[in-house]
Design an enzyme around this catalytic site. Structure first.
Site, mmCIF file in Angstrom:
data_model
loop_
_atom_site.group_PDB
_atom_site.id
_atom_site.type_symbol
_atom_site.label_atom_id
_atom_site.label_comp_id
_atom_site.label_asym_id
_atom_site.label_seq_id
_atom_site.Cartn_x
_atom_site.Cartn_y
_atom_site.Cartn_z
ATOM 1 N N ASN A 60 0.790 -1.229 0.000
ATOM 2 C CA ASN A 60 0.000 0.000 0.000
ATOM 3 C C ASN A 60 0.821 1.276 0.000
ATOM 4 O O ASN A 60 0.307 2.330 -0.320
ATOM 5 C CB ASN A 60 -0.951 -0.008 1.202
ATOM 6 C CG ASN A 60 -0.271 -0.397 2.484
ATOM 7 O OD1 ASN A 60 0.281 -1.484 2.611
ATOM 8 N ND2 ASN A 60 -0.256 0.514 3.433
ATOM 9 N N GLN A 88 -4.929 -3.829 -2.043
ATOM 10 C CA GLN A 88 -4.418 -2.794 -2.942
ATOM 11 C C GLN A 88 -4.466 -3.193 -4.411
ATOM 12 O O GLN A 88 -4.634 -2.346 -5.279
ATOM 13 C CB GLN A 88 -2.970 -2.442 -2.582
ATOM 14 C CG GLN A 88 -2.828 -1.552 -1.373
ATOM 15 C CD GLN A 88 -3.358 -0.149 -1.590
ATOM 16 O OE1 GLN A 88 -3.245 0.428 -2.674
ATOM 17 N NE2 GLN A 88 -3.940 0.418 -0.562
ATOM 18 N N SER A 108 -11.104 -5.140 0.306
ATOM 19 C CA SER A 108 -11.804 -4.076 1.023
ATOM 20 C C SER A 108 -12.514 -3.178 0.022
ATOM 21 O O SER A 108 -11.924 -2.756 -0.972
ATOM 22 C CB SER A 108 -10.807 -3.280 1.863
ATOM 23 O OG SER A 108 -11.460 -2.194 2.466
ATOM 24 N N HIS A 110 -13.765 -0.002 0.180
ATOM 25 C CA HIS A 110 -13.514 1.441 -0.018
ATOM 26 C C HIS A 110 -12.254 1.715 -0.831
ATOM 27 O O HIS A 110 -12.071 2.832 -1.328
ATOM 28 C CB HIS A 110 -13.524 2.199 1.317
ATOM 29 C CG HIS A 110 -12.339 1.987 2.194
ATOM 30 N ND1 HIS A 110 -11.364 2.932 2.347
ATOM 31 C CD2 HIS A 110 -11.972 0.943 2.970
ATOM 32 C CE1 HIS A 110 -10.447 2.477 3.203
ATOM 33 N NE2 HIS A 110 -10.796 1.269 3.580
ATOM 34 N N THR A 146 -26.369 -9.837 11.361
ATOM 35 C CA THR A 146 -27.147 -9.499 10.163
ATOM 36 C C THR A 146 -26.284 -8.721 9.182
ATOM 37 O O THR A 146 -25.574 -7.797 9.567
ATOM 38 C CB THR A 146 -28.406 -8.705 10.565
ATOM 39 O OG1 THR A 146 -29.175 -9.538 11.430
ATOM 40 C CG2 THR A 146 -29.232 -8.306 9.362
ATOM 41 N N CYS A 234 -3.357 5.906 6.279
ATOM 42 C CA CYS A 234 -4.079 5.812 7.561
ATOM 43 C C CYS A 234 -3.255 6.303 8.734
ATOM 44 O O CYS A 234 -3.774 6.489 9.816
ATOM 45 C CB CYS A 234 -4.537 4.391 7.862
ATOM 46 S SG CYS A 234 -4.456 3.239 6.533
HETATM 47 C C1 LIG Z 1 -6.437 -0.414 3.409
HETATM 48 C C2 LIG Z 1 -5.734 -1.693 3.511
HETATM 49 C C3 LIG Z 1 -6.127 -2.669 4.433
HETATM 50 C C4 LIG Z 1 -7.233 -2.443 5.436
HETATM 51 O O1 LIG Z 1 -8.481 -2.356 4.876
HETATM 52 P P1 LIG Z 1 -9.621 -1.536 5.655
HETATM 53 O O2 LIG Z 1 -10.867 -2.007 5.024
HETATM 54 O O3 LIG Z 1 -9.348 -0.082 5.398
HETATM 55 O O4 LIG Z 1 -9.500 -1.891 7.102
HETATM 56 C C5 LIG Z 1 -5.446 -3.863 4.471
HETATM 57 N N1 LIG Z 1 -4.420 -4.092 3.628
HETATM 58 C C6 LIG Z 1 -4.017 -3.194 2.726
HETATM 59 C C7 LIG Z 1 -2.883 -3.544 1.811
HETATM 60 C C8 LIG Z 1 -4.645 -1.964 2.630
HETATM 61 O O5 LIG Z 1 -4.218 -1.062 1.742
#
Ligand SMILES: *Cc1c(COP(=O)(O)O)cnc(C)c1O
Length: 314
Positions: A60, A88, A108, A110, A146, A234
């Site tokens: 990341n 990523q 993930s 987002h 749920t 983060c």
């Molecule tokens: C953002 C990220 C995560 C964590 O995901 P979240 O949904 O934000 O907790 C884990 N691994 C990598 C490589 C990421 O970039």
């Protein structure tokens, strides 16, 4: 015994730290100066007690991609379960669980423009998983509670859009990335690329500039309307040197001069020349105030104050 790398995201790193407190043994494989592990190191680290290998697909902070397919083959031959954190890479490059030879893969929402608070774990058939959350038995008892239906639907849509646009976005972003790398390295003195030049994601670049402070650089860029970060997005409020950049073997002072840039396919108005000029101006300004840069004036190969920016040697 679990094998991982020393550049994992805290989502994996801190989970393994917790497991260590429960007496699991963890081997953290080092990476080379490009941020890539050695498959030989991995083979050597495997013992009769190894139950899991967990190695991220793409990093990341660097965008560097690990040889997951090869690692997966080794894990399979040895009968060891293999997990990859593909958060990523997913939506940026091809992620095919069959080709990658993985048993478990995490995603993930987002990170691909889906809603926050949703993710997914791919579990290969026959892989036994013990639930962390117990309750009403939803999601086949693996993750009770749920379901967050709007989040899941949004994630599904984001996956569909990412898949439809994968090739077009790859083409677009990788060409902008290459132009950006080329221009930054040729127009800004003492500028370096962190991570591999070739084995990297299309949308992520990480530079370092000698004798400046990355946090000040992102403030100057922000004032010009560009949002970038120094290390992981983060943890931008900690001043601790990035463990990922430190793992590349960089000096802590150089680690602090890093700049991480993410490119988005939506940014149509993005002009590489204009952006590189903004970075060059900001770097120049910060170096004028930097005691480190003054000391470095004796070095060969760096910008001379009497000449223009592009003077490499005078
Ligand atoms: C953002 C990220 C995560 C964590 O995901 P979240 O949904 O934000 O907790 C884990 N691994 C990598 C490589 C990421 O970039």
């Amino acid at each position: 015994h679990i094998i991982t790398t020393n550049i994992e995201h805290p989502a994996v790193k801190n989970t393994l730290g917790f497991l260590e407190s429960l007496d699991f043994k963890v081997t953290y494989l080092p990476v080379n100066e490009e941020g890539i592990i050695s498959v030989d190191d991995l083979k050597e680290a495997i013992t009769d007690e190894t139950i899991l290998i967990t190695i991220m697909h793409a990093n990341n902070e660097l965008g560097t991609i690990q040889p997951i397919e090869e690692i997966g083959k080794i894990a399979r031959e040895k009968g060891i379960k293999f997990h990859t954190d593909a958060v990523q890479s997913f939506g940026k490059i091809e992620v095919d669980v069959e080709k990658l030879n993985v048993d478990l893969l995490s995603l993930s929402s987002h990170k691909i423009n889906g809603p926050k608070g949703v993710g997914a774990l791919y579990i290969k058939k026959g892989t036994r998983v013990v639930p962390l959350i117990h309750g009403g038995g939803q999601e086949r008892g693996i993750r009770s509670g749920t379901e967050n239906v709007p989040g899941i639907v949004g994630f599904g849509k984001a996956c569909q859009l990412a898949a439809e646009n994968l090739d077009a976005h790859y083409e677009k972003l990788s060409s902008i990335r290459d132009e950006l790398i080329e221009k930054v390295l040729t127009t800004i003195p003492e500028a370096y690329l962190n991570g591999s030049e070739e084995i990297r994601l299309p949308n992520l670049v990480n530079f370092r500039f000698k004798a400046i402070e990355g946090e000040s650089l992102i403030l100057l860029l922000d004032a010009k309307g560009y949002q970038a970060s120094t290390g992981s997005a983060c943890s931008s409020n900690t001043l601790e040197a990035s463990p990922v950049l430190t793992a590349l073997g960089l000096d802590p002072v150089d680690v602090h001069g890093s700049l991480r840039i993410s490119l988005a396919p939506e940014s149509d108005a993005f002009d590489v020349d204009e952006f590189v000029n903004v970075i060059a101006e900001a770097v120049k300004r910060l170096r004028q105030m930097s005691p480190l840069w003054n000391q470095e004036l004796d070095y060969d190969n760096i910008m001379c104050r009497k000449h223009e920016d592009n003077c490499r040697k005078c």
